[in-house]
Design a protein around this motif. Structure first.
Motif, PDB file in Angstrom:
ATOM      1  N   LYS A 161       0.838  -1.207   0.000  1.00  0.00           N
ATOM      2  CA  LYS A 161       0.000   0.000   0.000  1.00  0.00           C
ATOM      3  C   LYS A 161       0.873   1.258   0.000  1.00  0.00           C
ATOM      4  CE  LYS A 161      -3.655   2.012   2.907  1.00  0.00           C
ATOM      5  NZ  LYS A 161      -4.427   1.772   4.136  1.00  0.00           N
ATOM      6  N   GLU A 162       1.905   1.257   0.829  1.00  0.00           N
ATOM      7  CA  GLU A 162       2.812   2.418   0.915  1.00  0.00           C
ATOM      8  C   GLU A 162       3.586   2.615  -0.385  1.00  0.00           C
ATOM      9  OE1 GLU A 162       3.903   2.486   5.690  1.00  0.00           O
ATOM     10  OE2 GLU A 162       4.883   1.018   4.381  1.00  0.00           O
ATOM     11  N   ARG A 163       4.002   1.507  -1.020  1.00  0.00           N
ATOM     12  CA  ARG A 163       4.734   1.608  -2.292  1.00  0.00           C
ATOM     13  C   ARG A 163       3.842   2.234  -3.368  1.00  0.00           C
ATOM     14  NH1 ARG A 163       6.532  -3.816  -1.377  1.00  0.00           N
ATOM     15  NH2 ARG A 163       5.719  -4.563  -3.368  1.00  0.00           N
ATOM     16  N   TYR A 164       2.581   1.795  -3.401  1.00  0.00           N
ATOM     17  CA  TYR A 164       1.658   2.373  -4.385  1.00  0.00           C
ATOM     18  C   TYR A 164       1.432   3.858  -4.100  1.00  0.00           C
ATOM     19  CZ  TYR A 164      -2.432   3.999  -6.730  1.00  0.00           C
ATOM     20  OH  TYR A 164      -3.286   4.789  -7.468  1.00  0.00           O
ATOM     21  N   GLN A 165       1.193   4.199  -2.829  1.00  0.00           N
ATOM     22  CA  GLN A 165       0.942   5.601  -2.471  1.00  0.00           C
ATOM     23  C   GLN A 165       2.128   6.493  -2.832  1.00  0.00           C
ATOM     24  OE1 GLN A 165      -0.181   4.728   1.690  1.00  0.00           O
ATOM     25  NE2 GLN A 165      -2.052   5.902   1.315  1.00  0.00           N
ATOM     26  N   LEU A 166       3.332   5.989  -2.618  1.00  0.00           N
ATOM     27  CA  LEU A 166       4.536   6.747  -2.942  1.00  0.00           C
ATOM     28  C   LEU A 166       4.625   6.988  -4.451  1.00  0.00           C
ATOM     29  CD1 LEU A 166       7.172   7.997  -1.812  1.00  0.00           C
ATOM     30  CD2 LEU A 166       8.270   5.796  -2.246  1.00  0.00           C
ATOM     31  N   PHE A 167       4.396   5.937  -5.248  1.00  0.00           N
ATOM     32  CA  PHE A 167       4.436   6.088  -6.705  1.00  0.00           C
ATOM     33  C   PHE A 167       3.348   7.061  -7.160  1.00  0.00           C
ATOM     34  CE2 PHE A 167       3.454   5.180 -11.088  1.00  0.00           C
ATOM     35  CZ  PHE A 167       4.699   4.969 -11.656  1.00  0.00           C
ATOM     36  N   HIS A 168       2.158   6.892  -6.621  1.00  0.00           N
ATOM     37  CA  HIS A 168       1.009   7.739  -6.987  1.00  0.00           C
ATOM     38  C   HIS A 168       1.292   9.218  -6.693  1.00  0.00           C
ATOM     39  CE1 HIS A 168      -3.177   8.882  -7.594  1.00  0.00           C
ATOM     40  NE2 HIS A 168      -3.131   9.492  -6.429  1.00  0.00           N
ATOM     41  N   SER A 169       1.935   9.497  -5.563  1.00  0.00           N
ATOM     42  CA  SER A 169       2.210  10.900  -5.209  1.00  0.00           C
ATOM     43  C   SER A 169       3.398  11.473  -5.982  1.00  0.00           C
ATOM     44  CB  SER A 169       2.425  11.048  -3.701  1.00  0.00           C
ATOM     45  OG  SER A 169       3.582  10.349  -3.311  1.00  0.00           O
ATOM     46  N   LYS A 170       4.403  10.626  -6.266  1.00  0.00           N
ATOM     47  CA  LYS A 170       5.598  11.117  -6.959  1.00  0.00           C
ATOM     48  C   LYS A 170       5.437  11.203  -8.474  1.00  0.00           C
ATOM     49  CE  LYS A 170       9.918  10.130  -5.833  1.00  0.00           C
ATOM     50  NZ  LYS A 170      11.135   9.362  -5.486  1.00  0.00           N
ATOM     51  N   TYR A 171       4.681  10.249  -9.039  1.00  0.00           N
ATOM     52  CA  TYR A 171       4.618  10.150 -10.510  1.00  0.00           C
ATOM     53  C   TYR A 171       3.185  10.058 -11.045  1.00  0.00           C
ATOM     54  CZ  TYR A 171       9.398   8.678  -9.462  1.00  0.00           C
ATOM     55  OH  TYR A 171      10.679   8.597  -8.963  1.00  0.00           O
ATOM     56  N   PRO A 172       2.299  10.983 -10.670  1.00  0.00           N
ATOM     57  CA  PRO A 172       0.917  10.889 -11.178  1.00  0.00           C
ATOM     58  C   PRO A 172       0.849  10.967 -12.706  1.00  0.00           C
ATOM     59  CG  PRO A 172       1.311  13.030 -10.147  1.00  0.00           C
ATOM     60  CD  PRO A 172       2.509  12.169  -9.846  1.00  0.00           C
TER      61      PRO A 172
END
Length: 194
Positions: free
Chosen positions: A151-162
């Motif tokens: 979940k944290e990995r997805y959230q990080l990608f989502h926030s950094k690379y929308p």
């Protein structure tokens, strides 16, 4: 020279080149267009260029012995793509680089890199900075894969690379994050819960 404007703007953020140096640089690079689905590099081939993306989106991945695809990187405008290990050592590549969209790139051929460094010593510093950034990003990703939950990995990608997430299929994002598309779908549903 027109095609090289985004690259020159990018380089100017790191080093200052004279007009003569910029002209010399432009004389040593190749401009290339690729179709969606076309490969810039295939696993087992030697990487003969460093690529700066002018437009489009690419994925870097390897295929394991079971035929499973593992995505290690996406690249979009103003990013670089190549198998650096293969390029530096001129040995067969461990990775494929494939265009997910029609893409335009500027390529630095292996044969001309040294003459570029000799003609414009500042470029050696520029490429060192780029490689240092890539190395740090790679190390951070390794740590995140070991220490963060899915979940944290997805959230990080989502926030950094929308801007990347909007351009790639979900199964590719799942491969990059290290899980199945079904699991990614589950993670996203959980995040939508109030």
């Amino acid at each position: 020279m027109e095609h090289a404007k985004p690259l020159l703007n990018y380089i100017r953020k790191h080093v200052t080149l004279s007009e003569e140096e910029e002209v010399f640089l432009c004389s040593k690079i190749d401009y290339r267009k690729y179709l969606k689905g076309q490969y810039i590099l295939q696993q087992g081939d030697i990487s003969t260029t460093q690529c700066f993306i002018l437009s489009g989106c690419t994925k870097m991945f390897f295929v394991d012995n079971d035929g499973q695809e593992h995505i290690v990187m996406f690249s979009i405008e103003d990013w670089w793509t190549s198998d650096l290990g293969s390029f530096v050592s001129q040995t067969p590549s461990d990775f494929n680089v494939q265009c997910l969209e029609a893409s335009e790139v500027i390529q630095f051929p292996y044969e001309t890199i040294e003459s570029l460094f000799e003609g414009i010593p500042k470029l050696e510093r520029f490429f060192r900075k780029i490689i240092e950034q890539a190395f740090v990003a790679s190390q951070k990703r390794i740590i995140q894969n070991f220490s963060l939950s899915a979940k944290e990995r997805y959230q990080l990608f989502h926030s950094k690379y929308p801007q990347i997430e909007q351009r790639i299929p979900q199964y590719m994002l799942a491969s990059y994050l290290g899980f199945t598309k079904e699991f990614l779908s589950k993670v996203k549903k959980e995040l939508l819960k109030p």
